[in-house]
Design an enzyme around this catalytic site. Structure first.
Site, short mmCIF file in Angstrom:
data_model
loop_
_atom_site.label_atom_id
_atom_site.label_comp_id
_atom_site.label_asym_id
_atom_site.label_seq_id
_atom_site.Cartn_x
_atom_site.Cartn_y
_atom_site.Cartn_z
N PRO A 1 0.84 -1.21 0.00
CA PRO A 1 0.00 0.00 0.00
C PRO A 1 0.88 1.26 0.00
O PRO A 1 1.92 1.28 0.65
CB PRO A 1 -0.78 -0.11 1.32
CG PRO A 1 -0.60 -1.51 1.79
CD PRO A 1 0.69 -1.99 1.23
N TYR B 1 -7.67 -4.28 -1.63
CA TYR B 1 -6.46 -4.13 -0.84
C TYR B 1 -6.74 -3.92 0.64
O TYR B 1 -5.84 -4.01 1.47
CB TYR B 1 -5.60 -2.98 -1.39
CG TYR B 1 -5.16 -3.28 -2.80
CD1 TYR B 1 -4.21 -4.28 -3.04
CD2 TYR B 1 -5.75 -2.65 -3.87
CE1 TYR B 1 -3.83 -4.61 -4.33
CE2 TYR B 1 -5.37 -2.97 -5.18
CZ TYR B 1 -4.41 -3.96 -5.39
OH TYR B 1 -4.04 -4.29 -6.67
N LEU B 2 -7.99 -3.64 0.98
CA LEU B 2 -8.33 -3.47 2.40
C LEU B 2 -8.74 -4.79 3.03
O LEU B 2 -8.47 -5.02 4.21
CB LEU B 2 -9.48 -2.45 2.54
CG LEU B 2 -9.81 -2.02 3.96
CD1 LEU B 2 -8.63 -1.32 4.61
CD2 LEU B 2 -11.03 -1.09 3.97
N ASP C 1 -7.76 -7.93 3.14
CA ASP C 1 -6.81 -8.77 3.88
C ASP C 1 -6.22 -8.04 5.08
O ASP C 1 -5.88 -8.66 6.09
CB ASP C 1 -5.70 -9.27 2.96
CG ASP C 1 -4.76 -8.17 2.50
OD1 ASP C 1 -3.65 -8.10 3.03
OD2 ASP C 1 -5.13 -7.39 1.61
N HIS D 1 -4.35 -13.03 -0.83
CA HIS D 1 -3.82 -12.46 0.42
C HIS D 1 -4.84 -12.61 1.55
O HIS D 1 -4.48 -12.89 2.70
CB HIS D 1 -3.48 -10.97 0.23
CG HIS D 1 -2.09 -10.73 -0.25
ND1 HIS D 1 -1.74 -10.82 -1.57
CD2 HIS D 1 -0.95 -10.42 0.41
CE1 HIS D 1 -0.45 -10.56 -1.69
NE2 HIS D 1 0.06 -10.31 -0.50
#
Length: 356
Positions: A131, A294-295, A297, A320
């Site tokens: 990130p 992307y949030l 996991d 992930h």
């Protein structure tokens, strides 16, 4: 606190640094001695890289634990945690290794420290395969604080590939317990905004071109909202090295946040960088979930530690996330039915966690 050593295979599923981060954080939190073998077996250069080593050393130091076998290239470590303490903790990758990944492994631990903590994290703030710090500050932070804690994220210096040189200071106070969250109602998109940045010798025109290309791409699909992407020239005293990138955030009526981001590379034109970020955002908006890819996991470890049932509605569940769930089940003994919504049923294990 020591019990039987938990064996973790670092080569399964995601096969990378995430297994190390999740398992060592849970080991530290739950007082479970740990052996991780086949570390990063799924990567082209297996074993510990500088950012993984600095993260492990920080976790060892913040709980006065014992760490064996930890050196660059090592494929096996043993970790024996002790009680988590507050205070100042420093980790320096000495490379462009991501400060955000250092934050991922350390933040859950110091939430249950004996006193407030300050994490001084050095490395890359805007790095590939991790990130960007802008994502951590604008998307991860407001969502993770729904678990019932606050943290301050102070970006002292931005650092880019290949030199790093960035520094972020995270300050937080401990909590007695985490509250469960429910992120299942996506709502409708009300705002789209972002920043396109250049640092060092790169011309400001690159930032403007990234922003303009991203706006054009988004407007093809989202016609009824103003898209506000600010081009930014990073101040010389707040950025080390040369870099460019963009992050675009969509906010919804129920407080959900989604993002798309991209970093510039040598030889890649600015339009392409902007379009890549815009397309990532649009893909996250199309799937109908309440968190972006992307949030999902990053929330797993907090959901596993919260007292009660947490629910998040995702789009396609990423590898992930599946990996984080697997190790949360193995170490924290939580039962996790995986459906379109991810449910966490916190076991009685939390009694042990908060007995300190």
């Amino acid at each position: 606190m020591a019990g039987q050593r938990v064996e973790v295979d670092g080569g399964i599923m995601e096969g990378g640094g995430q297994i190390l981060r999740v398992s060592t954080a849970l080991s530290c939190l739950l007082g479970l001695p740990l052996r991780v073998h086949k570390i990063r077996a799924g990567r082209s250069t297996p074993g510990l890289r500088p950012q993984h080593l600095s993260g492990l050393e920080m976790i060892r130091d913040l709980c006065d634990g014992q760490l064996e076998g930890a050196e660059i290239g090592s494929t096996e470590i043993m970790f024996t945690p002790e009680k988590i303490k507050g205070g100042i903790h420093t980790a320096d990758t000495k490379t462009a290794g991501s400060v955000c990944l250092l934050m991922q492994v350390s933040m859950p631990c110091v939430l249950f420290a004996s006193s407030p903590s300050e994490l001084r994290l050095k490395g890359g703030t805007n790095a590939e395969m991790a990130p960007q710090i802008d994502y951590t500050a604008t998307v991860f932070k407001p969502i993770v604080e729904k678990f019932g804690f606050k943290f301050n994220c102070d970006i002292k210096m931005r650092g880019y590939y290949p030199k790093g040189g960035g520094e972020v200071i995270v300050r937080m106070s401990p909590v007695k317990q985490l509250n469960p969250i429910n992120l299942t109602d996506r709502g409708s998109v009300t705002k789209i905004y972002g920043r396109a940045f250049v640092a060092g010798v790169l011309p400001f025109k690159v930032a403007k071109d990234m922003a303009a290309a991203a706006v054009r791409c988004i407007r093809k699909e989202v016609r009824d909202l103003y898209v506000n992407i600010q081009p930014v020239q990073e101040p010389k005293d707040q950025a080390f090295g040369n870099g460019n990138g963009i992050i675009i955030i969509a906010e919804t009526s129920t407080g959900c946040l989604f993002a798309g981001s991209s970093l510039g590379k040598r030889g890649v034109n600015a339009d392409k960088v902007g379009i890549e970020a815009a397309e990532m955002l649009l893909a996250n908006l199309r799937h109908g979930g309440a968190v972006d890819e992307y949030l999902q996991d990053q929330l797993i470890i907090f959901m596993a530690l919260a007292c009660g049932v947490s629910r998040i509605k995702t789009g396609p569940v990423t590898l992930h996330t599946q990996t984080a769930i697997h190790f949360a089940e193995q170490l924290a003994k939580v039962s996790i039915p995986l459906d379109r919504a991810i449910d966490f049923y916190c076991s009685q294990f939390w009694v042990r966690l908060y007995k300190w």
